[in-house]
Design an enzyme around this catalytic site. Structure first.
Site, PDB file in Angstrom:
ATOM      1  N   CYS A 111       0.816  -1.222   0.000  1.00 32.76           N
ATOM      2  CA  CYS A 111       0.000   0.000   0.000  1.00 32.76           C
ATOM      3  C   CYS A 111       0.852   1.274   0.000  1.00 32.76           C
ATOM      4  O   CYS A 111       0.612   2.194  -0.793  1.00 32.76           O
ATOM      5  CB  CYS A 111      -0.972  -0.006   1.180  1.00 32.76           C
ATOM      6  SG  CYS A 111      -0.210   0.061   2.820  1.00 32.76           S
ATOM      7  N   HIS A 167      -2.530   1.079   6.988  1.00 30.23           N
ATOM      8  CA  HIS A 167      -2.919   1.038   5.573  1.00 30.23           C
ATOM      9  C   HIS A 167      -3.078   2.462   5.056  1.00 30.23           C
ATOM     10  O   HIS A 167      -3.380   3.387   5.820  1.00 30.23           O
ATOM     11  CB  HIS A 167      -4.226   0.263   5.389  1.00 30.23           C
ATOM     12  CG  HIS A 167      -4.555  -0.004   3.954  1.00 30.23           C
ATOM     13  ND1 HIS A 167      -3.810  -0.857   3.167  1.00 30.23           N
ATOM     14  CD2 HIS A 167      -5.522   0.501   3.136  1.00 30.23           C
ATOM     15  CE1 HIS A 167      -4.305  -0.885   1.944  1.00 30.23           C
ATOM     16  NE2 HIS A 167      -5.346  -0.066   1.894  1.00 30.23           N
ATOM     17  N   HIS A 214      -5.846   2.016  -4.229  1.00 29.67           N
ATOM     18  CA  HIS A 214      -4.952   1.461  -3.205  1.00 29.67           C
ATOM     19  C   HIS A 214      -4.582   0.032  -3.551  1.00 29.67           C
ATOM     20  O   HIS A 214      -5.194  -0.622  -4.412  1.00 29.67           O
ATOM     21  CB  HIS A 214      -5.603   1.530  -1.817  1.00 29.67           C
ATOM     22  CG  HIS A 214      -6.735   0.562  -1.609  1.00 29.67           C
ATOM     23  ND1 HIS A 214      -6.963  -0.086  -0.413  1.00 29.67           N
ATOM     24  CD2 HIS A 214      -7.719   0.126  -2.448  1.00 29.67           C
ATOM     25  CE1 HIS A 214      -8.033  -0.869  -0.527  1.00 29.67           C
ATOM     26  NE2 HIS A 214      -8.508  -0.762  -1.745  1.00 29.67           N
TER      27      HIS A 214
END
Length: 351
Positions: free
Chosen positions: A266, A314, A326
């Site tokens: 990510c 994240h 993402h």
């Protein structure tokens, strides 16, 4: 293959944007409304949540690994610089020793009689005065060489001490990397083991349950008025470049610790997207959250980064109209999702 990838990317963008065009109906999740679940879904949903938690732990360990890797690279670079400084200092000392040796050899050739004594014994006042000035200059030059040698030796001691410290840090980071790497593998293996026990229909149903939950979360977030006001405005030119890079990666796999070009984790995706726009940002989601300027959710604009979960494990890039791009987790590909489909910790702005 490249044409097919571009076509897939374009189709994904069209599908996502087709449900984002109306502000009053904005939703970055094209999934249908949640489906009704039976008793069997409860245990299946528990398995899904357990798998999600394992992947989240893997994400935390991945951040630890990436940070240790980043710091190790910095320390390796610092050690190289210190080594070069030590070599340069040693070479400087050798040159100073040669020059001082030349002075000593010159005195030896005069029979060891100091230049001052020779001048005094010459009996010539003019020669004495002229020579005295030369002698003073020579003494000052020798003193400067000795002072410089002392400073250089002190610098070498400092460089050596700093190099030893950096080596210690490097070794500590190496151990941290190994520990984090084992933890990542442990959590991913456990998650994959759980998934492997499911039949194809169960995996499909579990994916639907995940989409249902994301749909509910996204709907609740949009209905909360989080996007009302639109204070953030349009993306900057750098932001548009970052978005162009990030969306071009749609369809590529999540690979932990990866920064492209074949796959991303990510924060690897967000870092490389902003690097493509000419802005260097930290490597991990936690460091991006800690070090980049924070902005209110109500003021975010396309190109900003949304950080998720209380531990900042994240991160995704905001595209506008309630959507992000993402890299979700192992086993998934870079994709577009609802910005509110996960618990938001905050928003940061690289530029």
């Amino acid at each position: 293959m490249h044409r097919r990838h571009r076509a897939t990317t374009a189709l994904a963008l069209i599908c996502a944007l087709s449900v984002l065009v109306l502000p009053g109906q904005a939703s970055a999740d094209p999934a249908p409304p949640p489906s009704a679940g039976g008793e069997g879904d409860k245990s299946l949903d528990q398995v899904r949540r357990e798998i999600d938690e394992l992947y989240r732990k893997a994400a935390v360990a991945t951040d630890a690994y990436n940070l240790a890797e980043d710091q190790a690279q910095d320390q390796s670079g610092e050690i190289v610089k210190l080594a070069r400084s030590i070599v340069a200092g040693e070479q400087r000392i050798e040159k100073l020793k040669d020059r001082l040796g030349a002075q000593a050899r010159a005195q030896y050739r005069t029979g060891g009689v100091p230049r001052s004594a020779q001048l005094m014994l010459s009996g010539n006042p003019d020669l004495f005065l002229r020579g005295a000035g030369q002698l003073k200059q020579g003494q000052q030059a020798v003193k400067r060489m000795l002072d410089e040698m002392t400073r250089t030796q002190e610098d070498l001691r400092t460089y050596s001490k700093d190099a030893s410290t950096e080596w210690t840090k490097l070794e500590a980071n190496r151990k941290r990397k190994e520990k984090a790497q084992k933890e990542v593998k442990k959590q991913i293996d456990a998650a994959e083991k759980l998934e492997s026990r499911l039949e194809a229909k169960e995996r499909e149903r579990m994916l639907q349950l995940e989409r249902d939950e994301q749909y509910r979360a996204q709907s609740a977030w949009l209905n909360s008025g989080a996007l009302k006001g639109g204070k953030g405005g349009a993306a900057t030119s750098q932001g548009r470049q970052a978005i162009t890079y990030a969306t071009a990666q749609i369809g590529k796999p999540y690979i932990w610790g990866a920064e492209g070009p074949g796959g991303f984790d990510c924060s690897g995706l967000t870092q490389q997207a902003w690097a493509a726009a000419g802005r260097d940002i930290p490597r991990t989601s936690q460091e991006q959250w800690r070090l980049l300027p924070k902005v209110p959710v109500s003021a975010m604009r396309p190109g900003d980064l949304i950080v998720y979960f209380s531990d900042a494990s994240h991160i995704g890039m905001y595209l506008g109209d309630g959507a992000i791009v993402h890299a979700p987790r192992p086993g998934r590909n870079v994709t577009i999702a609802g910005a509110g489909s996960m618990p938001i910790l905050g928003v940061v702005r690289p530029g």
